[in-house]
Every structure is written in structure tokens, then in C-alpha cells.
Design a protein around this motif. Structure first.
Motif, PDB file in Angstrom:
ATOM      1  N   PHE A 203       0.839  -1.207   0.000  1.00 28.63           N
ATOM      2  CA  PHE A 203       0.000   0.000   0.000  1.00 28.63           C
ATOM      3  C   PHE A 203       0.871   1.254   0.000  1.00 28.63           C
ATOM      4  CE2 PHE A 203      -2.004   3.412   2.456  1.00 28.63           C
ATOM      5  CZ  PHE A 203      -3.149   3.632   1.705  1.00 28.63           C
ATOM      6  N   GLU A 204       1.923   1.267   0.828  1.00 24.00           N
ATOM      7  CA  GLU A 204       2.815   2.425   0.894  1.00 24.00           C
ATOM      8  C   GLU A 204       3.522   2.653  -0.432  1.00 24.00           C
ATOM      9  OE1 GLU A 204       5.373   1.516   4.134  1.00 24.00           O
ATOM     10  OE2 GLU A 204       3.931   2.130   5.676  1.00 24.00           O
ATOM     11  N   TRP A 205       3.982   1.574  -1.076  1.00 25.20           N
ATOM     12  CA  TRP A 205       4.662   1.709  -2.361  1.00 25.20           C
ATOM     13  C   TRP A 205       3.708   2.251  -3.422  1.00 25.20           C
ATOM     14  CZ3 TRP A 205       6.614  -3.969  -1.716  1.00 25.20           C
ATOM     15  CH2 TRP A 205       7.628  -3.984  -0.735  1.00 25.20           C
ATOM     16  N   GLY A 206       2.468   1.768  -3.386  1.00 22.38           N
ATOM     17  CA  GLY A 206       1.470   2.266  -4.328  1.00 22.38           C
ATOM     18  C   GLY A 206       1.161   3.732  -4.087  1.00 22.38           C
ATOM     19  N   PHE A 207       1.063   4.117  -2.825  1.00 27.82           N
ATOM     20  CA  PHE A 207       0.799   5.516  -2.491  1.00 27.82           C
ATOM     21  C   PHE A 207       1.964   6.400  -2.916  1.00 27.82           C
ATOM     22  CE2 PHE A 207       0.926   9.143   0.418  1.00 27.82           C
ATOM     23  CZ  PHE A 207      -0.352   9.655   0.241  1.00 27.82           C
ATOM     24  N   ALA A 208       3.194   5.921  -2.688  1.00 28.48           N
ATOM     25  CA  ALA A 208       4.385   6.682  -3.097  1.00 28.48           C
ATOM     26  C   ALA A 208       4.398   6.883  -4.606  1.00 28.48           C
ATOM     27  CB  ALA A 208       5.651   5.957  -2.648  1.00 28.48           C
ATOM     28  N   ALA A 209       4.025   5.842  -5.352  1.00 29.84           N
ATOM     29  CA  ALA A 209       3.985   5.946  -6.810  1.00 29.84           C
ATOM     30  C   ALA A 209       2.918   6.934  -7.260  1.00 29.84           C
ATOM     31  CB  ALA A 209       3.720   4.564  -7.414  1.00 29.84           C
ATOM     32  N   LEU A 210       1.751   6.874  -6.623  1.00 31.47           N
ATOM     33  CA  LEU A 210       0.667   7.798  -6.966  1.00 31.47           C
ATOM     34  C   LEU A 210       1.046   9.235  -6.634  1.00 31.47           C
ATOM     35  CD1 LEU A 210      -2.264   8.271  -7.882  1.00 31.47           C
ATOM     36  CD2 LEU A 210      -2.978   7.840  -5.521  1.00 31.47           C
ATOM     37  N   PHE A 211       1.637   9.434  -5.448  1.00 27.25           N
ATOM     38  CA  PHE A 211       2.030  10.774  -5.030  1.00 27.25           C
ATOM     39  C   PHE A 211       3.091  11.347  -5.963  1.00 27.25           C
ATOM     40  CE2 PHE A 211       4.493  13.807  -2.544  1.00 27.25           C
ATOM     41  CZ  PHE A 211       3.485  14.591  -1.986  1.00 27.25           C
ATOM     42  N   SER A 212       4.039  10.506  -6.375  1.00 26.15           N
ATOM     43  CA  SER A 212       5.102  10.959  -7.277  1.00 26.15           C
ATOM     44  C   SER A 212       4.535  11.350  -8.628  1.00 26.15           C
ATOM     45  CB  SER A 212       6.156   9.868  -7.444  1.00 26.15           C
ATOM     46  OG  SER A 212       6.787   9.582  -6.217  1.00 26.15           O
ATOM     47  N   SER A 213       3.544  10.600  -9.113  1.00 21.20           N
ATOM     48  CA  SER A 213       2.903  10.933 -10.383  1.00 21.20           C
ATOM     49  C   SER A 213       2.157  12.257 -10.279  1.00 21.20           C
ATOM     50  CB  SER A 213       1.929   9.822 -10.784  1.00 21.20           C
ATOM     51  OG  SER A 213       2.600   8.593 -10.960  1.00 21.20           O
ATOM     52  N   MET A 214       1.483  12.467  -9.143  1.00 21.89           N
ATOM     53  CA  MET A 214       0.735  13.705  -8.939  1.00 21.89           C
ATOM     54  C   MET A 214       1.667  14.883  -8.715  1.00 21.89           C
ATOM     55  SD  MET A 214      -2.285  12.331  -6.421  1.00 21.89           S
ATOM     56  CE  MET A 214      -2.808  14.010  -6.069  1.00 21.89           C
TER      57      MET A 214
END
Length: 224
Positions: A203-214
Motif C-alpha cells: 500500500f505504501e509503495w502504491g501511495f508513493a507511486a501515486l504521489f510521485s505521479s501527482m
């Protein structure tokens, strides 16, 4: 028995630390040590912002700005990184502690101790990446300590590269440490602990990826 929080002992004297945390009746210096690592995180992220690490999009926008305007935007970039350090600290220390407390019934404060070790290791990982960013021009997801480089060879999708870039040798080490400590502090089957810890990290890795994209869109919009 009283337990005085010591990050170095948590890392290098694991079995003794597990025994002492299990037996302790009072945890000393928990919030003081939490504050210390928060200040360390703020110092690291402000230093990185001062060095210009992660400010590529800000620099691109400078072409369309007057020097005074660019200085103001750089200032807000530093403030943004400072706020990010605080949010990162709060999320890393307290959210997993709350979730693991619900699953394992280990006292919340004892879980915060474990997360302090996790956070300290993440800051060390960030410090190691700084010279790679300055001298080799590598983004965090391209660090040789992560799987982002492999992902970049297999796909051009930025979200996937960011996701695997968030998975590093340090992250894998952290998972093993969390499992070992949690298993030592409760009677929950180890398989369930592994599943809970890995699920949280995915979940954290997915959130980090989403945040980086945003992040790129937000900075681009800021200078748009």
C-alpha cells in the motif's frame, strides 16, 4: 522494568531489545526520541531542497519567471519539502502503529518504538541517495538500491517505475525487522504477521507511486 528508547540498540541488539520491550512497565523518552528523528528528517529534506534535489520541474519553470518570482517559488518549494518531512514522519510512525495494534493488540507505544527504527532507516536511505542525485544525477526511483532501474528497462509507464523504485534493499530489510519485532512481541502466527506487514508496504509503495505521479502535475500546475 523501565525501557529507554535507543535506536542503535534496536538495530544491533535485537534479541535483547525484544526482551526488554516485552518486560517493560514504563517506556522512557519515547516522545523525545520521536521529536529528535522528526528534526533529523526536517533537516535532511530542507537540505535536499536547498541543494535543488527534486526541483527539476521548478527549474524548468524558471525560464518564464522573473528572478524575484523564481526565488519566491523556490522558497515555497523548500517549505513544501519541510511539510512533506513532517507528514512522512507522522505517517511512518503512527499509521502502521495503529494498524498493527488493531491486528496484534501489541501496545501502541511499543509499536511506535519499532516504527522509530523504521523511520531512522528510511532517513539513512535518503542520505545515501543524496550523493547519487548530486554526482550521478539519479532520481530516487533510479537508485541502484531499488528495483526502479529494472522496471524502467521493462516498461515506460511512470507509475510502474515509481512503484518498483519505492522497493529497495532498505525496504526489504525493514520488512524483515518489523516481522521479527512484531513476532517477538505477540503470539500471532508468523504467517499472519508477514501478510500484514507486506500488505502495508505494498500500500505504501502504491501511495508513493501515486504521489510521485501527482507531484509533477502539481508542480507543473503551480508554474503554469
Amino acid at each position: 522494568m523501565n525501557y529507554d528508547v535507543n535506536i542503535f540498540k534496536l538495530l544491533f541488539r535485537m534479541e535483547d531489545s525484544i526482551f526488554r520491550i516485552n518486560e517493560t512497565e514504563k517506556i522512557q523518552n519515547l516522545w523525545k526520541s520521536s521529536l529528535y528523528i522528526l528534526l533529523a528528517a526536517i533537516a535532511v529534506y530542507v537540505w535536499m531542497a536547498y541543494l535543488g534535489i527534486g526541483s527539476g520541474l521548478v527549474s524548468e519553470g524558471a525560464i518564464r519567471l522573473a528572478p524575484a518570482q523564481y526565488t519566491v517559488h523556490k522558497f515555497w518549494f523548500v517549505i513544501g519539502r519541510l511539510l512533506y518531512a513532517i507528514l512522512f514522519w507522522g505517517f511512518t510512525l503512527f499509521v502502521p502503529a495503529v494498524l498493527f495494534n488493531m491486528v496484534t493488540e501489541i501496545p501502541f507505544q511499543k509499536l511506535v518504538i519499532i516504527q522509530q527504527l523504521v523511520f531512522a532507516m528510511l532517513i539513512v536511505e535518503r542520505l545515501i541517495w543524496i550523493p547519487l542525485a548530486i554526482y550521478a544525477g539519479l532520481d530516487w526511483y533510479s537508485s541502484p538500491m531499488s528495483f526502479g532501474i529494472i522496471a524502467a528497462y521493462l516498461t515506460s509507464r511512470s507509475w510502474i517505475i515509481y512503484f518498483f523504485g519505492a522497493i529497495s534493499i532498505f525496504q526489504i530489510w525493514i520488512i524483515f525487522l518489523q516481522v521479527r519485532y512484531i513476532h517477538g512481541l505477540c503470539q500471532m502466527p508468523k504467517r499472519g504477521i508477514w501478510a500484514s506487514v507486506i500488505f502495508l508496504h505494498v500500500f505504501e509503495w502504491g501511495f508513493a507511486a501515486l504521489f510521485s505521479s501527482m507531484d509533477s502535475y502539481m508542480i507543473g500546475g503551480w508554474f503554469g
